[in-house]
Motif scaffolding. Structure first.
Motif, PDB file in Angstrom:
ATOM      1  N   UNK A 221      51.246  34.011  48.994  1.00  0.00           N
ATOM      2  CA  UNK A 221      51.399  34.063  47.663  1.00  0.00           C
ATOM      3  C   UNK A 221      50.570  35.320  47.283  1.00  0.00           C
ATOM      4  N   UNK A 222      51.062  36.029  46.085  1.00  0.00           N
ATOM      5  CA  UNK A 222      50.505  37.361  45.852  1.00  0.00           C
ATOM      6  C   UNK A 222      50.224  37.013  44.229  1.00  0.00           C
ATOM      7  N   UNK A 223      49.108  37.176  43.653  1.00  0.00           N
ATOM      8  CA  UNK A 223      48.813  37.233  42.362  1.00  0.00           C
ATOM      9  C   UNK A 223      49.233  38.329  41.370  1.00  0.00           C
ATOM     10  N   UNK A 224      50.101  37.979  40.590  1.00  0.00           N
ATOM     11  CA  UNK A 224      50.670  39.334  39.976  1.00  0.00           C
ATOM     12  C   UNK A 224      49.502  40.269  39.102  1.00  0.00           C
ATOM     13  N   UNK A 225      48.623  40.476  39.564  1.00  0.00           N
ATOM     14  CA  UNK A 225      47.570  41.144  38.791  1.00  0.00           C
ATOM     15  C   UNK A 225      47.657  42.842  39.067  1.00  0.00           C
ATOM     16  N   UNK A 226      48.717  43.140  39.213  1.00  0.00           N
ATOM     17  CA  UNK A 226      48.805  44.696  39.598  1.00  0.00           C
ATOM     18  C   UNK A 226      48.617  45.065  40.938  1.00  0.00           C
ATOM     19  N   UNK A 227      47.452  44.931  41.430  1.00  0.00           N
ATOM     20  CA  UNK A 227      47.222  45.201  42.924  1.00  0.00           C
ATOM     21  C   UNK A 227      47.913  43.986  43.811  1.00  0.00           C
TER      22      UNK A 227
END
Length: 416
Positions: A221-227
């Motif tokens: 799961x990738x938190x869509x915060x840019x990074x």
């Protein structure tokens, strides 16, 4: 033999680097330390494994540093060191890397680590700037930072303690990495990347549970915060994912409107280029992210704003901006896809985020329509399937169905 690269500018930090080298070896006498000198001026010392001159000769076409600015020296030495470190990694000769220094050394070392080594390889920097804005240092990688507290400029008891801790830490990380390397490729589970934001969390939780409960899958799961988006793109490029369910593409809004969570112009490229199963949706594209309300740019003060929390202010995407987001999605997929049968776009018309449902503060049917129409127009004649769905993105049945759509592209059967 476990081996660690110690990267540093020996013309300015030799004493501190030698102390750090000794701290690593005192932690475990069986660890070998490769000291790479990336300084501006040549240094001769028996402890240096690869001198500055060696680096320039082998990887820098014997370029001279005399007439270069400080910034140009950092760039050139980073390029040379990255080639040397990548060569050592590809030969299986090293199991960790560490550096210590100020802002210039940190910039150089982090560039080497990001460019030469994959995610999962132990990377550590003891830095004077580790307690500031670390985004440009770490970016989308897993570099570990330790604040030096005092400058890395002469040894004192405080710095000795910090460097001793760092030496022990990288030694432990390297030994762990070396011991698990043969096991890392044996997993039979398929690796699925999923993008998430707070306002799409219910959907992602349902997707994750469905995939992992019913199939031989593990989710990332990738938190869509840019990074987070950058990290998923990078991991996909490295071959670290077998499929992508790009549910939450909100970072595109920030890229186009100047928000604080942009993943840059290469978003959506990696999975399309790789030709792996790739389902894209429009989760949280109803918003651009800013910091506290007083940080929202003046040109947006008359827009619909929503305080997600005291540190995050959301701006509702306008009809025109929504169309731009849709155009960006279609353009990226159209430009980079290898196989249209591996790509699908799902449009949850009942609400693209938790707060964009018909009764939510960001409800805007016109903007949502502009988004979907731009995607349909941009993907015409590509063979990429577009799924129009009346449900909201966080509807549990929607999550189940989009997960199953990805499974079909992965050609998986339930083991149950």
């Amino acid at each position: 033999m476990v081996a660690i690269v110690l990267l540093g500018t020996c013309d300015t930090k030799l004493i501190e680097l030698l102390f750090l080298r000794d701290a690593i070896k005192e932690s475990d006498s069986g660890i070998d330390v490769f000291l790479l000198d990336v300084g501006r001026h040549p240094v001769h010392h028996d402890a240096i494994t690869m001198t500055q001159s060696n680096l320039l000769e082998e990887h820098g076409e014997n370029r001279k540093l005399d007439d270069l600015s400080r910034g140009e020296v950092v760039k050139l030495m980073a390029e040379c060191a990255a080639k040397a470190v990548q060569d050592l990694f590809e030969r299986g000769s090293i199991h960790g890397i560490i550096s210590a220094g100020g802002s210039g050394g940190t910039s150089l070392a982090s560039t080497v680590m990001r460019n030469a080594l994959p995610i999962g390889f132990p990377k550590m920097i003891v830095s004077t700037v580790a307690s500031g804005d670390t985004g440009p240092i770490v970016e989308e990688t897993d570099i570990t930072l330790m604040y030096s507290v005092v400058d890395v400029a002469g040894l004192n008891q405080l710095l000795r303690n910090v460097l001793s801790n760092a030496g022990a830490a990288i030694a432990g990380m390297a030994k762990s990495y070396a011991s698990r390397k043969p096991v890392s490729t044996t997993s039979s589970k398929k690796r699925v990347g999923i993008t998430m934001f707070g306002v799409t969390t219910p959907a992602v939780d349902a997707i994750r549970k469905h995939l992992e409960s019913n199939y031989d899958i593990e989710t990332y799961i990738f938190h869509a915060t840019g990074h987070g988006g950058k990290a998923m793109e990078r991991l996909t490029q490295e071959g670290g994912l077998d499929a992508v369910l790009d549910l939450t593409t909100t970072e595109i809004c920030d890229h186009l409107t100047g928000g604080v969570m942009s993943a840059g112009p290469t978003r959506l490229e990696a999975a399309a280029k790789a030709g792996i199963p790739n389902i894209v949706s429009v989760g949280a594209t109803d918003m651009t992210n800013f910091g506290p309300k007083n940080t929202v740019p003046e040109k947006y003060h008359n827009r619909k704003l929503y305080e997600h929390n005291p540190m995050v202010t959301l701006m509702r995407t306008s009809k025109e901006e929504a169309a731009d987001v849709g155009t960006f999605i279609a353009k990226q997929l159209r430009k980079y896809y290898k196989d249209p049968s591996m790509v699908e776009v799902w449009l949850p018309m009942g609400g693209i985020s938790m707060i964009a449902t018909p009764d939510g503060p960001f409800a805007d049917a016109e903007a949502d329509t502009a988004l979907s129409e731009a995607i349909r127009s941009g993907l015409s004649n590509t063979g990429i399937k577009i799924v129009d769905d009346d449900r909201a993105i966080n509807d549990e049945s929607f999550a189940h169905d989009i997960a199953e759509a990805l499974v079909r592209k992965m050609d998986l059967k339930s083991p149950q």
